[in-house]
Design an enzyme around this catalytic site. Structure first.
Site, short mmCIF file in Angstrom:
data_model
loop_
_atom_site.label_atom_id
_atom_site.label_comp_id
_atom_site.label_asym_id
_atom_site.label_seq_id
_atom_site.Cartn_x
_atom_site.Cartn_y
_atom_site.Cartn_z
N ASP A 287 1.25 -1.00 -0.14
CA ASP A 287 0.12 -0.12 0.37
C ASP A 287 0.89 1.35 0.01
O ASP A 287 1.62 1.11 0.62
CB ASP A 287 -1.07 -0.04 1.14
CG ASP A 287 -1.95 1.16 0.91
OD1 ASP A 287 -2.59 1.55 0.81
OD2 ASP A 287 -1.83 1.95 2.66
N GLU A 334 1.26 -0.77 -5.12
CA GLU A 334 -0.09 0.06 -5.43
C GLU A 334 0.76 1.59 -5.68
O GLU A 334 1.14 2.74 -4.58
CB GLU A 334 -0.96 -0.13 -4.10
CG GLU A 334 -2.30 1.09 -3.67
CD GLU A 334 -1.62 2.72 -3.60
OE1 GLU A 334 -2.40 3.94 -4.55
OE2 GLU A 334 -1.72 2.73 -2.47
N ASP A 384 -10.85 1.74 -1.62
CA ASP A 384 -11.22 3.61 -1.98
C ASP A 384 -11.86 4.44 -2.79
O ASP A 384 -12.19 5.59 -2.38
CB ASP A 384 -9.86 4.30 -1.19
CG ASP A 384 -8.95 3.82 0.01
OD1 ASP A 384 -9.64 3.70 0.42
OD2 ASP A 384 -7.10 3.91 -0.28
#
Length: 486
Positions: A287, A334, A384
């Site tokens: 992430d 990511e 998200d």
């Protein structure tokens, strides 16, 4: 060979005790996605949930949250005399209720565990050898003794135990052992579920946050690796500057790394985190990958993320070490948002898969409908984003018409628009395609997982009541996937 996966947080499964867990619903889900032609199941971090129930503010990078433990499996293992009562199925998770509900059964299971030496097997002894286990037991025990206050607010003798070991833990021994037991059960149940997935040719895609929470074992036992004061208060904190999600940026509040100290110890802090996650998952998503290149630093006195500065991270040095020490672990980068080219250069230098998001990358009026290089993963959206239907409904009529024309032009003509998006994603050039379950089923804004830069009880709380609609689509999904394998 193209691979396809489903993104579904574990907690969003249709578990019978108020939350998705390691029980029957998880095993059934693996059976369903196998029949539907999928190869991967992507989840969110399973670590102990911290502030706002966010999996990205955990109390530890290693420990697991007990809310995912299956009470039914405890019963089957003989640690509960009777099955837990069923909880009314709802579409939102009440984390406080679930935590209290499961805790009473976990304490019964612990007392039964203590009564018989047969349960304390070699597997339990081997689990105790993990470096984090005892310290996490101490951390969470002392945290509970202090009404869940952050470690930097504890009495000095407790706060300093991690350094000097002077505080007498004898009165807390049973409570510490309870926390260790809970972690053992979490690990045992998760690894059994992961083994079942792997036996059915399903790989688990896990997720590791770039930052750790200030109120975590990670910071408490590694204070030298963070920009904090002697008292444990953050000097510099993490976030991102203003972007499409927020006009004032995102002030996450995580403490910034002291990269010089981390480098001095040959990146052991990062290597240990990644190695353990590589054991828990088959593929690890990194992430906020961009922070391995440059990261946004905010003075902790600032109330927003507007004021800050970009600093450089030793990304190349770290990934050379990762490449050497963790050669068997597959990583995903990511790499979303407003990113400078050097981030992509770092990603490509180490041959990591990046991410392509249809909601932001589809180009309905251009020749190249979407740029999705082979060494990438194509998503309709992530945890998200809006669901694909919520996003589509917010488009202008002209934009909707252009997308519909695009689908017709390339021969995608399913009955539902969300099925068209699914087929479009499967057709792209990316080697991996991962679709949120909400998008496969055409759900709207009610099913969104998280809205960044907000603190809302709807975040992280959506839960499926049933998988019947997914089962009904097994043949359709398999046909689309198999048709576009190569």
């Amino acid at each position: 060979m193209k691979k396809a996966g489903i993104l579904l947080p574990l907690q969003s499964l249709n578990g019978e005790n108020g939350i998705g867990d390691f029980g029957k619903a998880a095993f059934d889900f693996i059976d369903i996605i196998k029949k539907s032609g999928f190869d991967m199941w992507q989840i969110l971090p399973l670590n102990p949930l911290g502030y706002g129930n966010s999996p990205y503010q955990p109390y530890s990078s290693f420990a697991g949250d007990e809310i995912y433990i299956s009470l039914d499996l405890l019963y089957e293992d003989g640690l509960l005399e009777k099955k837990a009562e069923k909880v009314e199925q709802k579409e939102r998770i009440d984390y406080n209720f679930v935590r209290k509900f499961k805790e009473k059964y976990l304490k019964i299971a612990y007392e039964n565990f203590k009564k018989t030496k047969e349960n304390q097997t070699k597997a339990y002894e081997d689990f105790l050898k993990f470096d984090f286990v005892y310290n996490y037991g101490v951390f969470i025990t002392l945290k509970k003794e202090n009404n869940l206050r952050s470690w930097n607010e504890w009495p000095d003798e407790m706060k300093n135990w991690i350094v000097d070991k002077k505080f007498d833990l004898t009165p807390y021994e049973d409570k510490i052992n309870y926390e260790i037991f809970v972690q053992y059960i979490f690990y045992k149940q998760w690894m059994n579920l992961k083994s079942y997935a792997n036996e059915n040719n399903i790989k688990i895609v896990g997720d590791i946050p770039f930052y750790v929470g200030l109120d975590s074992l990670d910071v408490w036992e590694n204070q030298q690796y963070f920009e904090i004061t002697k008292e444990g208060n953050p000097k510099l904190i993490a976030g991102v500057p203003p972007d499409n999600f927020s006009a004032t940026g995102q002030r996450w509040g995580n403490p910034i790394y002291n990269w010089e100290k981390i480098k001095e110890d040959d990146f052991s802090f990062w290597i240990n985190r990644l190695a353990y996650n590589g054991k828990l998952y088959d593929i690890v998503r990194l992430d906020h990958f961009r922070a391995f290149d440059t990261y946004w630093v905010i003075d902790s006195k600032n109330e927003t993320a507007i004021e800050g500065e970009w600093l450089f991270a030793p990304g190349y040095e770290l990934f050379e070490k990762i490449k050497k020490d963790l050669k068997d672990v597959e990583f995903i980068a990511e790499d979303l948002g407003e990113i400078r080219p050097e981030v992509f250069e770092l990603r490509d230098y180490f041959n990591l898969k990046g991410m392509v998001i249809i909601q932001t990358d589809i180009r309905a009026t251009e020749k190249n409908y979407i740029y999705a290089p082979e060494n990438s993963i194509c998503y309709t959206g992530t945890h998200d984003n809006k669901t694909i239907m919520d996003w589509f409904e917010d488009l202008s009529e002209e934009e909707k018409e252009n997308i519909n024309k695009l689908f017709q032009k390339i021969g995608i003509r399913n009955e539902n628009i969300y099925d068209n998006f699914f087929e479009f994603a499967i057709r792209c050039d990316s080697e991996y395609v991962i679709i949120p379950l909400q998008d496969i089923l055409g759900l709207g804004k009610e099913a969104r997982i998280n809205t960044p830069a907000t603190l809302d009880e709807k975040n992280w709380s959506y839960k499926f009541k049933s998988m019947e609609k997914l089962k009904e689509k097994e043949e359709f999904l398999k046909e689309i996937i198999e048709k576009n394998r190569k």
